[in-house]
Motif scaffolding. Structure first.
Motif, mmCIF file in Angstrom:
data_model
loop_
_atom_site.group_PDB
_atom_site.id
_atom_site.type_symbol
_atom_site.label_atom_id
_atom_site.label_comp_id
_atom_site.label_asym_id
_atom_site.label_seq_id
_atom_site.Cartn_x
_atom_site.Cartn_y
_atom_site.Cartn_z
ATOM 1 N N LEU A 4 0.821 -1.196 0.000
ATOM 2 C CA LEU A 4 0.000 0.000 0.000
ATOM 3 C C LEU A 4 0.865 1.260 0.000
ATOM 4 C CD1 LEU A 4 -2.823 1.213 0.127
ATOM 5 C CD2 LEU A 4 -2.706 1.062 2.611
ATOM 6 N N SER A 5 1.935 1.256 0.738
ATOM 7 C CA SER A 5 2.808 2.436 0.805
ATOM 8 C C SER A 5 3.506 2.675 -0.533
ATOM 9 C CB SER A 5 3.811 2.299 1.940
ATOM 10 O OG SER A 5 4.633 1.177 1.739
ATOM 11 N N VAL A 6 3.882 1.601 -1.257
ATOM 12 C CA VAL A 6 4.518 1.745 -2.570
ATOM 13 C C VAL A 6 3.506 2.313 -3.568
ATOM 14 C CG1 VAL A 6 5.573 0.486 -4.491
ATOM 15 C CG2 VAL A 6 6.235 -0.039 -2.146
ATOM 16 N N ARG A 7 2.272 1.800 -3.535
ATOM 17 C CA ARG A 7 1.237 2.302 -4.440
ATOM 18 C C ARG A 7 0.933 3.776 -4.158
ATOM 19 N NH1 ARG A 7 -3.339 -2.212 -4.246
ATOM 20 N NH2 ARG A 7 -2.846 -1.918 -2.069
ATOM 21 N N ARG A 8 0.892 4.139 -2.891
ATOM 22 C CA ARG A 8 0.657 5.546 -2.553
ATOM 23 C C ARG A 8 1.805 6.420 -3.044
ATOM 24 N NH1 ARG A 8 -1.781 5.178 3.531
ATOM 25 N NH2 ARG A 8 -3.877 4.544 2.889
ATOM 26 N N LEU A 10 3.830 5.778 -5.592
ATOM 27 C CA LEU A 10 3.727 5.853 -7.054
ATOM 28 C C LEU A 10 2.606 6.796 -7.478
ATOM 29 C CD1 LEU A 10 4.306 2.123 -8.096
ATOM 30 C CD2 LEU A 10 5.844 4.065 -8.457
ATOM 31 N N GLY A 11 1.478 6.730 -6.791
ATOM 32 C CA GLY A 11 0.358 7.633 -7.087
ATOM 33 C C GLY A 11 0.732 9.077 -6.837
ATOM 34 N N ALA A 12 1.434 9.329 -5.735
ATOM 35 C CA ALA A 12 1.869 10.690 -5.410
ATOM 36 C C ALA A 12 2.872 11.189 -6.446
ATOM 37 C CB ALA A 12 2.462 10.738 -4.009
ATOM 38 N N ALA A 13 3.787 10.312 -6.862
ATOM 39 C CA ALA A 13 4.772 10.696 -7.875
ATOM 40 C C ALA A 13 4.089 11.001 -9.207
ATOM 41 C CB ALA A 13 5.816 9.591 -8.044
ATOM 42 N N ALA A 14 3.123 10.156 -9.601
ATOM 43 C CA ALA A 14 2.399 10.379 -10.852
ATOM 44 C C ALA A 14 1.594 11.670 -10.783
ATOM 45 C CB ALA A 14 1.485 9.192 -11.160
ATOM 46 N N THR A 15 0.926 11.913 -9.670
ATOM 47 C CA THR A 15 0.151 13.139 -9.491
ATOM 48 C C THR A 15 1.068 14.360 -9.522
ATOM 49 O OG1 THR A 15 -1.500 11.950 -8.187
ATOM 50 C CG2 THR A 15 -1.454 14.353 -7.961
ATOM 51 N N GLY A 16 2.205 14.259 -8.867
ATOM 52 C CA GLY A 16 3.179 15.354 -8.868
ATOM 53 C C GLY A 16 3.721 15.624 -10.266
ATOM 54 N N ALA A 17 4.042 14.556 -11.007
ATOM 55 C CA ALA A 17 4.568 14.723 -12.367
ATOM 56 C C ALA A 17 3.519 15.362 -13.273
ATOM 57 C CB ALA A 17 5.022 13.379 -12.926
ATOM 58 N N LEU A 18 2.273 14.900 -13.155
ATOM 59 C CA LEU A 18 1.198 15.461 -13.970
ATOM 60 C C LEU A 18 0.959 16.928 -13.612
ATOM 61 C CD1 LEU A 18 -0.987 15.058 -16.106
ATOM 62 C CD2 LEU A 18 -2.517 14.306 -14.277
ATOM 63 N N THR A 19 0.970 17.240 -12.327
ATOM 64 C CA THR A 19 0.790 18.626 -11.884
ATOM 65 C C THR A 19 1.930 19.504 -12.393
ATOM 66 O OG1 THR A 19 -0.395 17.870 -9.920
ATOM 67 C CG2 THR A 19 0.516 20.107 -9.858
ATOM 68 N N ALA A 20 3.160 19.011 -12.271
ATOM 69 C CA ALA A 20 4.316 19.774 -12.753
ATOM 70 C C ALA A 20 4.221 19.980 -14.267
ATOM 71 C CB ALA A 20 5.608 19.054 -12.398
ATOM 72 N N HIS A 21 3.802 18.946 -14.997
ATOM 73 C CA HIS A 21 3.662 19.050 -16.450
ATOM 74 C C HIS A 21 2.600 20.084 -16.821
ATOM 75 C CE1 HIS A 21 3.861 17.809 -20.610
ATOM 76 N NE2 HIS A 21 2.540 17.669 -20.616
ATOM 77 N N LEU A 22 1.459 20.083 -16.135
ATOM 78 C CA LEU A 22 0.404 21.061 -16.423
ATOM 79 C C LEU A 22 0.852 22.486 -16.108
ATOM 80 C CD1 LEU A 22 -2.767 19.131 -15.201
ATOM 81 C CD2 LEU A 22 -2.096 19.613 -17.561
ATOM 82 N N ILE A 23 1.557 22.660 -15.004
ATOM 83 C CA ILE A 23 2.061 23.989 -14.658
ATOM 84 C C ILE A 23 3.094 24.445 -15.685
ATOM 85 C CG2 ILE A 23 3.443 25.274 -12.965
ATOM 86 C CD1 ILE A 23 1.986 23.612 -10.780
#
Length: 185
Positions: A4-8, A10-23
């Protein structure tokens, strides 16, 4: 199955990358003052650059007006009449709209004359240009029926969002042209 901690993570990293890309995409599509600084920090990452209305968005409409008169120097010309072609819009025009080419060519020629005039081109240079001939021929073809032997065209910029007294700005008044170019009076 990852914990669960690895999935969280990875999800946080993906969300961060997507947010950084949109910004980064948003900043990259703003004026150039941000673009140069941003390119240093993306490390080779490709950022989409859209320039729908760049570098100078259209803020005015160009109109073609004509008037007619008789004689070498018409003493009593008619009132200016707006003959700017209008283009009807339909939902299928998104896919196929062949009738837009003529008005687009006229608009481009009028824009070319505007640029020549704003760059202080000599009047004889302007009147010998292909753009001038195209606009004169369009004006000739758009004259009301029964026009006299001579006509003039006037190009004006219309700024819809400007104050009322600044909305209409003349660009160029043509020479008196023959309605029937092969006939000399």
């Amino acid at each position: 199955m990852p914990s669960l901690s690895v999935r969280r993570a990875l999800g946080a990293a993906a969300t961060g990358a997507l947010t950084a890309h949109l910004i980064a995409t948003t900043l990259f599509n703003t004026p150039d003052s941000f673009n140069l600084d941003l390119r240093r920090y993306v490390g080779g990452w490709t950022i989409p650059g859209w320039r729908f209305f760049a570098p100078n968005p259209g803020v005015q409409n160009v109109h073609l007006l004509v008037r007619t008169g008789a004689g070498e120097t018409p003493a009593a010309p008619t009132q200016w009449q707006d003959v700017t072609p209008t283009i009807g819009h339909h939902v299928l025009n998104i896919v196929f709209h062949p009738r837009s080419r003529g008005p687009k060519a006229l608009f481009d020629a009028m824009q070319q004359l505007s640029v020549m005039k704003s760059n202080y081109s000599r009047f004889d240079f302007i009147t010998s240009s292909t753009a001038y001939e195209l606009v004169a021929d369009a004006g000739r073809g758009l004259l009301p029926p029964g026009a006299s032997d001579k006509f003039q065209f006037l190009l004006v910029n219309y700024f819809p969002s400007a104050p009322a007294e600044q909305r209409v700005q003349p660009i160029l008044v043509s020479e008196w042209e023959h309605v029937h170019p092969g006939v000399r009076t």
